[in-house]
Write an enzyme that holds these catalytic residues in place. Sequence first.
Site, PDB file in Angstrom:
ATOM      1  N   VAL A  13     -11.072  25.563  -7.192  1.00 54.34           N
ATOM      2  CA  VAL A  13     -11.022  24.360  -8.042  1.00 54.34           C
ATOM      3  C   VAL A  13     -10.184  24.645  -9.290  1.00 54.34           C
ATOM      4  O   VAL A  13      -9.311  23.850  -9.662  1.00 54.34           O
ATOM      5  CB  VAL A  13     -12.440  23.895  -8.447  1.00 54.34           C
ATOM      6  CG1 VAL A  13     -12.354  22.663  -9.341  1.00 54.34           C
ATOM      7  CG2 VAL A  13     -13.293  23.588  -7.219  1.00 54.34           C
ATOM      8  N   GLY A  14     -10.437  25.794  -9.939  1.00 51.39           N
ATOM      9  CA  GLY A  14      -9.738  26.106 -11.190  1.00 51.39           C
ATOM     10  C   GLY A  14      -8.232  26.235 -10.988  1.00 51.39           C
ATOM     11  O   GLY A  14      -7.434  25.692 -11.770  1.00 51.39           O
ATOM     12  N   ARG A  82     -20.751  26.739  -2.863  1.00 53.30           N
ATOM     13  CA  ARG A  82     -21.678  26.698  -1.727  1.00 53.30           C
ATOM     14  C   ARG A  82     -21.086  27.290  -0.465  1.00 53.30           C
ATOM     15  O   ARG A  82     -19.896  27.187  -0.216  1.00 53.30           O
ATOM     16  CB  ARG A  82     -22.040  25.246  -1.407  1.00 53.30           C
ATOM     17  CG  ARG A  82     -22.980  24.647  -2.364  1.00 53.30           C
ATOM     18  CD  ARG A  82     -23.612  23.412  -1.770  1.00 53.30           C
ATOM     19  NE  ARG A  82     -22.731  22.263  -1.779  1.00 53.30           N
ATOM     20  CZ  ARG A  82     -23.040  21.102  -1.204  1.00 53.30           C
ATOM     21  NH1 ARG A  82     -24.169  20.973  -0.540  1.00 53.30           N
ATOM     22  NH2 ARG A  82     -22.216  20.090  -1.275  1.00 53.30           N
ATOM     23  N   ASN A  95     -25.177  30.823 -11.316  1.00 50.11           N
ATOM     24  CA  ASN A  95     -24.196  30.117 -12.141  1.00 50.11           C
ATOM     25  C   ASN A  95     -24.676  29.912 -13.580  1.00 50.11           C
ATOM     26  O   ASN A  95     -23.854  29.853 -14.503  1.00 50.11           O
ATOM     27  CB  ASN A  95     -23.799  28.797 -11.476  1.00 50.11           C
ATOM     28  CG  ASN A  95     -22.875  29.033 -10.293  1.00 50.11           C
ATOM     29  OD1 ASN A  95     -22.409  30.156 -10.093  1.00 50.11           O
ATOM     30  ND2 ASN A  95     -22.603  28.011  -9.513  1.00 50.11           N
ATOM     31  N   THR A 119     -18.694  23.314 -12.650  1.00 49.68           N
ATOM     32  CA  THR A 119     -19.570  24.249 -11.930  1.00 49.68           C
ATOM     33  C   THR A 119     -20.892  23.591 -11.525  1.00 49.68           C
ATOM     34  O   THR A 119     -21.488  22.852 -12.305  1.00 49.68           O
ATOM     35  CB  THR A 119     -19.851  25.471 -12.839  1.00 49.68           C
ATOM     36  OG1 THR A 119     -18.603  26.046 -13.209  1.00 49.68           O
ATOM     37  CG2 THR A 119     -20.713  26.511 -12.135  1.00 49.68           C
ATOM     38  N   HIS A 175     -25.328  14.817  -9.265  1.00 47.89           N
ATOM     39  CA  HIS A 175     -24.389  15.236  -8.219  1.00 47.89           C
ATOM     40  C   HIS A 175     -25.158  16.062  -7.183  1.00 47.89           C
ATOM     41  O   HIS A 175     -25.015  17.267  -7.075  1.00 47.89           O
ATOM     42  CB  HIS A 175     -23.268  16.060  -8.856  1.00 47.89           C
ATOM     43  CG  HIS A 175     -22.164  16.430  -7.917  1.00 47.89           C
ATOM     44  ND1 HIS A 175     -21.508  15.515  -7.133  1.00 47.89           N
ATOM     45  CD2 HIS A 175     -21.596  17.635  -7.639  1.00 47.89           C
ATOM     46  CE1 HIS A 175     -20.577  16.140  -6.426  1.00 47.89           C
ATOM     47  NE2 HIS A 175     -20.619  17.424  -6.706  1.00 47.89           N
TER      48      HIS A 175
HETATM   49  P1  NAI Z   1     -14.373  29.895  -6.341  1.00 46.99           P
HETATM   50  O1  NAI Z   1     -15.337  30.957  -5.892  1.00 46.99           O
HETATM   51  O2  NAI Z   1     -13.123  29.702  -5.573  1.00 46.99           O
HETATM   52  O3  NAI Z   1     -13.962  30.176  -7.861  1.00 46.99           O
HETATM   53  C1  NAI Z   1     -14.862  30.529  -8.855  1.00 46.99           C
HETATM   54  C2  NAI Z   1     -14.156  31.495  -9.789  1.00 46.99           C
HETATM   55  O4  NAI Z   1     -15.015  31.752 -10.912  1.00 46.99           O
HETATM   56  C3  NAI Z   1     -13.843  32.870  -9.161  1.00 46.99           C
HETATM   57  O5  NAI Z   1     -12.462  33.118  -9.203  1.00 46.99           O
HETATM   58  C4  NAI Z   1     -14.636  33.851 -10.013  1.00 46.99           C
HETATM   59  O6  NAI Z   1     -13.984  35.103 -10.189  1.00 46.99           O
HETATM   60  C5  NAI Z   1     -14.744  33.079 -11.323  1.00 46.99           C
HETATM   61  N1  NAI Z   1     -15.798  33.573 -12.197  1.00 46.99           N
HETATM   62  C6  NAI Z   1     -17.042  33.986 -11.847  1.00 46.99           C
HETATM   63  N2  NAI Z   1     -17.715  34.393 -12.947  1.00 46.99           N
HETATM   64  C7  NAI Z   1     -16.879  34.227 -14.002  1.00 46.99           C
HETATM   65  C8  NAI Z   1     -17.011  34.448 -15.398  1.00 46.99           C
HETATM   66  N3  NAI Z   1     -18.134  34.949 -15.936  1.00 46.99           N
HETATM   67  N4  NAI Z   1     -15.954  34.173 -16.182  1.00 46.99           N
HETATM   68  C9  NAI Z   1     -14.810  33.684 -15.665  1.00 46.99           C
HETATM   69  N5  NAI Z   1     -14.633  33.442 -14.350  1.00 46.99           N
HETATM   70  C10 NAI Z   1     -15.664  33.711 -13.526  1.00 46.99           C
HETATM   71  O7  NAI Z   1     -15.216  28.539  -6.402  1.00 46.99           O
HETATM   72  P2  NAI Z   1     -14.629  27.051  -6.470  1.00 46.99           P
HETATM   73  O8  NAI Z   1     -14.508  26.513  -5.106  1.00 46.99           O
HETATM   74  O9  NAI Z   1     -13.461  27.058  -7.373  1.00 46.99           O
HETATM   75  O10 NAI Z   1     -15.859  26.292  -7.159  1.00 46.99           O
HETATM   76  C11 NAI Z   1     -16.188  26.586  -8.498  1.00 46.99           C
HETATM   77  C12 NAI Z   1     -17.468  25.866  -8.894  1.00 46.99           C
HETATM   78  O11 NAI Z   1     -17.255  24.467  -8.926  1.00 46.99           O
HETATM   79  C13 NAI Z   1     -18.662  26.078  -7.948  1.00 46.99           C
HETATM   80  O12 NAI Z   1     -19.847  26.199  -8.682  1.00 46.99           O
HETATM   81  C14 NAI Z   1     -18.674  24.800  -7.117  1.00 46.99           C
HETATM   82  O13 NAI Z   1     -19.926  24.529  -6.557  1.00 46.99           O
HETATM   83  C15 NAI Z   1     -18.280  23.806  -8.186  1.00 46.99           C
HETATM   84  N6  NAI Z   1     -17.772  22.545  -7.674  1.00 46.99           N
HETATM   85  C16 NAI Z   1     -18.193  21.425  -8.317  1.00 46.99           C
HETATM   86  C17 NAI Z   1     -17.707  20.189  -7.949  1.00 46.99           C
HETATM   87  C18 NAI Z   1     -18.105  18.979  -8.693  1.00 46.99           C
HETATM   88  O14 NAI Z   1     -17.815  17.872  -8.244  1.00 46.99           O
HETATM   89  N7  NAI Z   1     -18.742  19.082  -9.844  1.00 46.99           N
HETATM   90  C19 NAI Z   1     -16.780  20.044  -6.808  1.00 46.99           C
HETATM   91  C20 NAI Z   1     -16.342  21.302  -6.254  1.00 46.99           C
HETATM   92  C21 NAI Z   1     -16.838  22.510  -6.676  1.00 46.99           C
HETATM   93  C1  2OP Z   2     -18.608  18.810  -3.664  1.00 42.38           C
HETATM   94  O1  2OP Z   2     -19.215  17.745  -3.810  1.00 42.38           O
HETATM   95  C2  2OP Z   2     -19.151  21.200  -3.822  1.00 42.38           C
HETATM   96  O2  2OP Z   2     -20.001  19.691  -5.402  1.00 42.38           O
HETATM   97  C3  2OP Z   2     -18.954  19.958  -4.562  1.00 42.38           C
HETATM   98  O3  2OP Z   2     -17.697  18.961  -2.832  1.00 42.38           O
END
Ligand code: NAI
Ligand code: 2OP
Length: 308
Positions: A13-14, A82, A95, A119, A175
């Site tokens: 996502v980032g 997830r 988290n 997150t 969410h």
């Molecule tokens: P990802 O695993 O690809 O990326 C997460 C990144 O966070 C990793 O690169 C990791 O090294 C980094 N990280 C972990 N601890 C850290 C810290 N203390 N400081 C800095 N960086 C740190 O996961 P993805 O797919 O990018 O998802 C990220 C989050 O977003 C998850 O919690 C996911 O569930 C959430 N999410 C929320 C959505 C929403 O609609 N609100 C939609 C999609 C994802």
């Molecule tokens: C989504 O809805 C994982 O929250 C994230 O796709």
Amino acid sequence: MRTRISVIGAGMVGGTCAQRLAERGYADVVLLDIVEGLARGKALDILESLPVVGSDARVHGTSSYDDVRGSEVVVVTSGIARKPGMTREDLVMTNAKVIREVCENISRVAPESIIVMVTNPLDAMVQLALHVTKLDRTRVIGQSGILDSARLRTFIAEELSVSASSVNAYILGGHGNTMVALPRLSSVGGVPLLDLLSQERVDALVERAVNGGAEIVQLLKTGSAFYAPAAAAVSMVDAIVLDKREILPCAVRLEGEYGIDGVVVGVPVKLGAAGVEQVLQLELSASEKQALLRSADAVRETVAIMGL
Ligand code: NAI
Ligand code: 2OP
């Protein structure tokens, strides 16, 4: 000085948020991850794409919060995502630790910033970020409803074979599985949705949207959705940086609105340079209001796990 936007977490996502922001060109982008090579590598790759797409943004990858200093907006995506079989709530303790540390750092280097949380579990993480940063609720906002509503709009548009831009549909609430779709207030080109589709079809489309995140987790197997979530988070940054005063469904701490006090859930807000400039109060039916209260209770339960 050019506007600076920081993205914490250079994962799926980032990284995608950083790419979309850099391509817009209205601000410089800092991408931070604890895995330093990851942030620097993705930032350099994005930077090298910009001559091709015609943006002059500067993109910097880092592990140091010194680079985040002075950011107007900080998008927080750090933490775990997830895997199949997990709910968003399963992520809470891992988290929460990440978000505490990240928010303490943001408070230190960018106390004036507006924080867009991504997150999961989203609403609980917004609540934690508010607790740690002590910022006003107008400045810590979560992305959820734009994505959930976009999924519903996509499925309605496919079903009716129309452009999704002609579809208005709102999903409010937390969410998670208790999110609240509002088909009664949804429309296509101004025509009420329920005049165009049977209740049964609408219910099926809503169910698919509510399970939209899980559907993608099942397909990807190793992570969760990121293109649509990044697009949704960046649309919030657009509204703030460009002072659009756009009405968007966002996760915000309610203070009595909808009969809910002290809990973060998704509702329509006016988003502009000051962050949340207004919480809009829709006229909900009794059952819609009940569903929103149930959703707030589910968020309260997740927040309680963190002992807040
Ligand atoms: P990802 O695993 O690809 O990326 C997460 C990144 O966070 C990793 O690169 C990791 O090294 C980094 N990280 C972990 N601890 C850290 C810290 N203390 N400081 C800095 N960086 C740190 O996961 P993805 O797919 O990018 O998802 C990220 C989050 O977003 C998850 O919690 C996911 O569930 C959430 N999410 C929320 C959505 C929403 O609609 N609100 C939609 C999609 C994802
Ligand atoms: C989504 O809805 C994982 O929250 C994230 O796709």
